[in-house]
Design a protein around this motif. Sequence first.
Motif, PDB file in Angstrom:
ATOM      1  N   ASN A 104       0.809  -1.212   0.000  1.00 34.94           N
ATOM      2  CA  ASN A 104       0.000   0.000   0.000  1.00 34.94           C
ATOM      3  C   ASN A 104       0.845   1.266   0.000  1.00 34.94           C
ATOM      4  N   SER A 105       2.166   1.133   0.029  1.00 36.61           N
ATOM      5  CA  SER A 105       3.016   2.317   0.189  1.00 36.61           C
ATOM      6  C   SER A 105       4.374   2.086  -0.472  1.00 36.61           C
ATOM      7  N   GLY A 106       5.024   3.187  -0.842  1.00 32.58           N
ATOM      8  CA  GLY A 106       6.444   3.166  -1.199  1.00 32.58           C
ATOM      9  C   GLY A 106       6.847   2.118  -2.228  1.00 32.58           C
ATOM     10  N   ILE A 107       7.873   1.350  -1.871  1.00 30.22           N
ATOM     11  CA  ILE A 107       8.444   0.375  -2.803  1.00 30.22           C
ATOM     12  C   ILE A 107       7.425  -0.724  -3.126  1.00 30.22           C
ATOM     13  N   GLY A 108       6.700  -1.205  -2.120  1.00 31.08           N
ATOM     14  CA  GLY A 108       5.725  -2.273  -2.358  1.00 31.08           C
ATOM     15  C   GLY A 108       4.650  -1.839  -3.341  1.00 31.08           C
ATOM     16  N   ARG A 109       4.199  -0.603  -3.189  1.00 34.74           N
ATOM     17  CA  ARG A 109       3.212  -0.050  -4.118  1.00 34.74           C
ATOM     18  C   ARG A 109       3.797  -0.010  -5.531  1.00 34.74           C
TER      19      ARG A 109
END
Length: 272
Positions: free
Chosen positions: A18-23
């Motif tokens: 849901n955020s940052g690199i994972g997104r």
Amino acid sequence: MRHAVDLTGRVAIVTGANSGIGRGVALELARAGAKVVVNHRPNEDSERRGNEVVQSITDAGGEALAVAADISQEADVEQLFLTASAHFQSIDILVNNAGIEQPAAIQDMTLAQWQKVIDTNLTGQFLCARQAARAFLARAPTPPSDTAVGKIIFISSVHEVIPWAFQANYAASKGGVSLLMQSLAQELAPMKIRVNSVAPGAIRTPINAPAWNTPESLASLLKLIPYGRIGEPEDVARAVAWLASDDSDYVTGTTLFVDGGMTLYPEFRGAG
Ligand code: NAD
């Protein structure tokens, strides 16, 4: 523009997506044709942002599913994989991305701060990797295929090799990820499961905002990056997509540093 790698029909679980690199990874894998399970922490804000990632993927014509799970909890991880395989039938790729920092001087670091980081960054990655291995092994040995039956990609850090004062818990967790990844790669290669890490340098995400969100902090950060710019989630995501694809079929047990040269000891340039 033609997409560099093809993941058509593959199913990927991305933790902390849901955020940052994972997104960035979730969006990139979807662009390459994968169906993506967007894992987020079980709280309202993470759920909202996880749903936004799913919406972006489906708006672009892809398939995605948001699933809440705290990856440091065994039962949550089991449920995450059950939900993913019930929805998409199989799982082909795990991107072990979720991670946290809790900085403190060692004399002040509480056991809770130590434990929380190890539970998330190391034990959480173990729990997800174990569950992925179980899923991959359950469908191996279908006819010997020319390519891997499954791929696990750890998001490590340059701090798997660079010591980090005031972040001993974080550096210890990422150092642990390095040998966890290599041991699993050695163990699972005969079963045609590939296991690798991507180790980012400084990437512009919320986890490290104080390191780049003022001109002064950014200037100081750039001294550590020979390539002269901060990384973006897409820089990491493209490396992950390649490792998740059959283009990297002979690559296992490797850490791919995506760091603009941060691990090249830039302070030694012209010195020493
Ligand atoms: P981020 O804070 O934007 O994202 C981290 C994500 O992990 C968030 O979505 C958070 O909710 C999730 N998360 C945390 N604990 C969780 C749990 N128990 N269960 C499920 N999800 C959980 O930060 P980021 O920079 O995108 O970090 C992603 C990974 O990249 C981390 O493993 C981090 O250590 C690594 N990394 C980041 C950088 C960088 O410069 N940003 C550098 C090296 C490594």
